[in-house]
Scaffold this active site. Structure first.
Site, PDB file in Angstrom:
ATOM      1  CD  GLU A 218      -2.917   1.090   2.376  1.00 16.60           C
ATOM      2  OE1 GLU A 218      -3.758   2.002   2.474  1.00 16.60           O
ATOM      3  OE2 GLU A 218      -2.895   0.100   3.136  1.00 16.60           O
ATOM      4  CE  LYS A 234      -9.788  -0.382   6.144  1.00 13.39           C
ATOM      5  NZ  LYS A 234      -8.362  -0.637   6.171  1.00 13.39           N
TER       6      LYS A 234
END
Length: 415
Positions: A218, A234
């Site tokens: 990420e 997410k």
């Protein structure tokens, strides 16, 4: 490069493992050996970082720890144990910088001449092409956890009660796994982790006796010129060996109302965070619900962009967005209070950010997840995993997601 860097007690090796992305600028970067450094607790760390960069206008490598939330959000210092002990903020100005691109490598530094750079290049070529495998663990006592399965399930239900009462919408809840009295060879451990789980924000980071071995997928925040880019994750599902079943898993992730709801929440949070440092009307969602595949998992990743307001320092963009929404939840201040209440470990560098700043002020910072942290002076090893808790979460499935995210680290530790 990696083998060569390990001779220094301060170094930062960043590797994208060839992961395709329009935002990647280098295949790998290395900052090694500190000319000088900035090490600060929360308070005025971001202002000091800006001043440090402005006065040097040089490459900086380093990190922001989660506990800078005392500065960015007025949180009280955590009362929980921290077995690793990284500073809240640490950036160093390297004596040697190496920038690897597909068909070239640049080697430089303020104190380096061309002959010295050539010597470093030759020294790297003479290093083994692979890490020489030392014994990863000389002794490996049992893995312990701050929060047991039973306590985790109880905490998730308690957090859902907070959500039901309207205290928050979503909270990222994490648990630490740790081993005491363990001696490891950090470079070997990182090499194994990077082979088991090659990721676009992998990092081998050493500051004295403290190590971060990172396989993060990420990006927290990047700046290119005046453009700010954040790519929150997410939504997670396991990769499957059967191609048809794997394609179905991707499709189910993309179409999951729960995962989409979580993703939209964090995207809204990021948009709001970036707006504080962005020119009016410039915040846009470049991609929503993108499904990206990694070795063990598929992730739902969205991309948010903004144009930094002229005259606003680049550290203001970092400060307003930190800690990242994907590792807190919404609303940020309340969920950080709940994180302190229900988690049992001071997060430290975990769920913070690591990366580089260029002489011009561009930067790229990851999210420190899927990582092993090690303090060689304390013989303490730690890795944490978490998931987003919402009203619709199944506590048992959240527990299983924590275990899934830990698989690569467990595999490395057990072999």
């Amino acid at each position: 490069m990696l083998n060569w860097s390990n001779r220094f007690n301060i170094c930062c090796f960043l590797d994208n493992n060839g992961y395709p992305s329009p935002y990647n600028r280098y295949e790998a970067l290395l900052g090694a050996d500190a000319i000088e450094y900035l090490s600060l607790p929360a308070g005025s760390a971001f202002t000091s970082l800006q001043q440090f960069h402005d006065s040097r206008q040089d490459w900086l490598f380093g990190h922001l720890a989660y506990d800078l939330n005392g500065e960015t959000a007025g949180m009280a210092p955590s009362v929980h144990p921290d077995g690793i002990g990284f500073p809240d903020l640490y950036f160093f100005r390297p004596r040697i910088v190496m920038l690897l691109q597909p068909h070239s490598v640049q080697i430089g530094g303020e104190e380096l001449n061309r002959e010295q750079a050539q010597e470093i290049y030759e020294a790297c070529l003479q290093m083994p092409g692979q890490v020489e495998q030392a014994a990863a663990a000389v002794s490996a006592p049992a893995l312990q956890a701050r929060i047991s399965r039973e306590d985790y399930l109880s905490a998730v239900k308690a957090l859902q009660d907070h959500i039901h009462r309207g205290d928050c919408y979503e909270v990222n809840f994490c648990r630490e796994n740790y081993i005491t009295d363990i001696r490891v060879h950090p470079l070997t451990l990182f090499d194994k982790l990077n082979r088991v789980s090659p990721s676009p924000f992998a990092a081998y980071y050493r500051v004295g006796e403290r190590y971060l071995l990172c396989s993060s997928p990420e990006r927290f925040l990047q700046q290119q010129g005046s453009t700010l880019i954040s790519q929150p994750i997410k939504g997670t599902t396991r990769r499957l060996a059967d191609n048809d079943a794997d394609a179905l898993a991707r499709s189910r992730l993309y179409n999951s109302p729960k995962e989409r709801a979580e993703n939209v929440m964090v995207v809204d949070l990021v948009r709001n965070d970036l707006a504080h440092a962005a020119s009016s009307g410039s915040v846009t969602v470049e991609e929503l619900f993108g499904i990206y595949s990694f070795t063990q998992v598929h992730h739902m990743i969205s991309t948010v962009k903004a144009i930094r307001e002229q005259g606003v320092p680049f550290t203001a963009a970092m400060r307003h967005a930190f800690p990242m929404g994907s590792m807190t939840g919404a609303p940020k201040f309340r969920v950080m209070q709940l994180i302190e209440q229900y988690e049992q470990t001071r997060r430290g560098l975990f769920s913070g950010a690591l990366g580089y700043i260029t002489p011009e002020g561009d930067f790229d910072l990851n999210v420190v997840i899927r990582s092993i942290l090690y303090n060689a002076s304390r013989n303490y090893l730690s890795f944490s995993t978490g998931s987003a808790i919402t009203f619709y979460s199944d506590p048992l499935k959240e527990w299983e997601e924590c275990l899934l995210k830990a698989e690569a680290m467990m595999l490395v530790m057990n072999h």
